[in-house]
Design an enzyme around this catalytic site. Structure first.
Site, PDB file in Angstrom:
ATOM      1  N   ARG A  83       0.881  -1.176   0.000  1.00  0.00           N
ATOM      2  CA  ARG A  83       0.000   0.000   0.000  1.00  0.00           C
ATOM      3  C   ARG A  83       0.910   1.214   0.000  1.00  0.00           C
ATOM      4  NH1 ARG A  83      -5.220   1.233   3.730  1.00  0.00           N
ATOM      5  NH2 ARG A  83      -6.048  -0.146   2.113  1.00  0.00           N
TER       6      ARG A  83
ATOM      7  N   HIS B 280      -7.484   0.921  -6.203  1.00  0.00           N
ATOM      8  CA  HIS B 280      -7.684   0.008  -5.065  1.00  0.00           C
ATOM      9  C   HIS B 280      -8.392  -1.255  -5.588  1.00  0.00           C
ATOM     10  CE1 HIS B 280      -7.864  -1.304  -1.049  1.00  0.00           C
ATOM     11  NE2 HIS B 280      -8.728  -0.467  -0.524  1.00  0.00           N
TER      12      HIS B 280
ATOM     13  N   GLN C  26     -10.241  -3.905  -3.284  1.00  0.00           N
ATOM     14  CA  GLN C  26     -11.516  -3.382  -2.790  1.00  0.00           C
ATOM     15  C   GLN C  26     -12.604  -3.568  -3.850  1.00  0.00           C
ATOM     16  OE1 GLN C  26     -12.213  -1.736   0.373  1.00  0.00           O
ATOM     17  NE2 GLN C  26     -14.222  -2.288  -0.401  1.00  0.00           N
TER      18      GLN C  26
ATOM     19  N   ASP D 187     -17.392   7.027  -0.758  1.00  0.00           N
ATOM     20  CA  ASP D 187     -16.090   6.886  -0.088  1.00  0.00           C
ATOM     21  C   ASP D 187     -15.760   8.250   0.512  1.00  0.00           C
ATOM     22  OD1 ASP D 187     -13.514   6.106   0.703  1.00  0.00           O
ATOM     23  OD2 ASP D 187     -12.637   6.388  -1.292  1.00  0.00           O
TER      24      ASP D 187
ATOM     25  N   ARG E 144     -13.600  -8.669   1.670  1.00  0.00           N
ATOM     26  CA  ARG E 144     -12.175  -8.428   1.418  1.00  0.00           C
ATOM     27  C   ARG E 144     -11.399  -9.709   1.728  1.00  0.00           C
ATOM     28  NH1 ARG E 144     -10.042  -3.362   1.522  1.00  0.00           N
ATOM     29  NH2 ARG E 144      -8.249  -4.500   0.727  1.00  0.00           N
TER      30      ARG E 144
HETATM   31  N1   CP Z   1     -11.236  -0.263   2.704  1.00  0.00           N
HETATM   32  C1   CP Z   1      -9.952  -0.342   3.103  1.00  0.00           C
HETATM   33  O1   CP Z   1      -9.049  -0.566   2.311  1.00  0.00           O
HETATM   34  O2   CP Z   1      -9.774  -0.181   4.444  1.00  0.00           O
HETATM   35  P1   CP Z   1      -8.358  -0.018   5.187  1.00  0.00           P
HETATM   36  O3   CP Z   1      -7.790   1.294   4.740  1.00  0.00           O
HETATM   37  O4   CP Z   1      -8.700  -0.031   6.643  1.00  0.00           O
HETATM   38  O5   CP Z   1      -7.480  -1.153   4.800  1.00  0.00           O
HETATM   39  N1  NVA Z   2     -10.013   6.743  -0.972  1.00  0.00           N
HETATM   40  C1  NVA Z   2      -9.607   6.258   0.319  1.00  0.00           C
HETATM   41  C2  NVA Z   2      -9.839   4.791   0.431  1.00  0.00           C
HETATM   42  C3  NVA Z   2      -9.535   4.184   1.762  1.00  0.00           C
HETATM   43  C4  NVA Z   2      -9.716   2.724   1.810  1.00  0.00           C
HETATM   44  C5  NVA Z   2      -8.145   6.590   0.556  1.00  0.00           C
HETATM   45  O1  NVA Z   2      -7.340   6.448  -0.372  1.00  0.00           O
HETATM   46  O2  NVA Z   2      -7.796   7.015   1.662  1.00  0.00           O
END
Ligand code: CP
Ligand code: NVA
Length: 303
Positions: free
Chosen positions: A103, A130, A133, A222, A290
């Protein structure tokens, strides 16, 4: 396919296979069974940003399949690309572990890891996308709507990483997406063009949330302030006024519309507490999926 970096790079057949595998592993594990296909294998999990769902579900998915996971914080290894080049990190990780999940802020970091690693690399969220997700979301939509093809998805909010991966999933898997964002926060034109070249008319952008949800099977939102955008918080919160998923907006949609959010949610901003708790909210099924999707992904890439 060695890596899982973006849905746009995956053949639709592979995505369909991953969804089938997710469903079959989900029922296997729900029934008390297991599949120890990753016995003796290790996943390195590199996180430049915080995480609850992704970190816990990947770790559990690895242990469920008989393997192990190592959590790597950038501070512990001197930063990503700071103490040593990303390509060296990729090569060294590849000598120790059987897969890398990352990440990162820049999408280029995961693509560089993938280029130089000899083991699979999985995108666990970048500023650009992502994909894990979005695939868990499609699994959830299939369970609740009974189909994927032709499902109408209204995404209300920021044209961000989550919206982009959903758009790619829609183009690949036959769903239709309308993205409603304030001016200046739309999904980029290149993404919309690419998706519509893949499958005509699958994605449309509007600045009217009511128009987006009018015929929706699913309303998705989101956060307005993604990780790394904290400095823009005040401006964003003002610019997104009118784009909240609240009871009024849900009333403008068909009565059986489902509510989705990838979480974490800022209740009172992009979504109200009331809507989050509605009986047609399938938000926590999304979070659970997930785990089910990622078990399938790890089995496919690493076993
Ligand atoms: N939705 C998601 O990716 O959550 P986290 O940021 O907690 O991993
Ligand atoms: N758009 C958000 C998603 C978190 C899972 C971010 O990037 O912070």
């Amino acid at each position: 396919m060695k890596d899982f970096l973006s849905i746009i790079d995956c053949p639709a057949e592979l995505l369909a296979e991953l969804l089938e595998l997710s469903a079959s592993l989900k029922s296997l594990y729900k029934g008390g069974g297991n599949d120890l296909c990753l016995s003796g294998k290790t996943l390195a999990m590199l996180f430049e940003k915080p995480s609850l769902r992704t970190r816990i579900s990947f770790h559990l998915a690895m242990t469920d399949l008989g393997g192990g996971a190592i959590y790597v914080k950038p501070e512990d290894i001197g930063g990503i690309g700071k103490r040593e080049p990303v390509k060296d990190m990729a090569r060294v990780f590849s000598r120790y572990v059987d897969g890398i999940m990352a990440r990162t802020f820049e999408h280029g970091t995961v693509t560089e890891l993938a280029e130089f690693a000899t083991v699979p690399v999985i995108n666990a969220l970048t500023d650009w996308s992502h994909p894990c997700q979005a695939m868990a979301d499609v699994l959830t939509i299939r369970e609740h709507c009974g189909r994927i093809e032709g499902v109408r998805l209204a995404y209300v909010g920021d044209g961000n990483n989550v919206a982009r991966s959903l758009a790619f999933a829609c183009g690949k898997l036959g769903m239709r997406l309308i993205v409603a964002s304030p001016a200046g926060y739309e999904l980029d034109a290149e993404t919309i063009e690419k998706v519509n070249q893949m499958a005509a008319d699958s994605v449309r952008q509007t600045n009217e949330p009511g128009e987006a949800v009018a015929q929706a099977d699913v309303i998705y939102t989101d956060t307005w302030v993604s990780m790394g955008q904290e400095d823009e918080k005040q401006k964003r919160q003002a610019d997104f006024a009118g784009f909240q998923v609240n009871a009024g907006l849900v009333k403008a949609a068909p009565a059986d519309v489902k509510i989705m959010h990838c979480l974490p949610a800022k209740r009172g901003f992009e979504i109200t507490d009331e809507v989050t708790e509605m009986p047609n909210s399938i938000i926590y099924d999304q979070s659970e999926n997930r785990l089910h999707f990622q078990r399938a992904l790890l089995k496919k890439l690493m076993s």
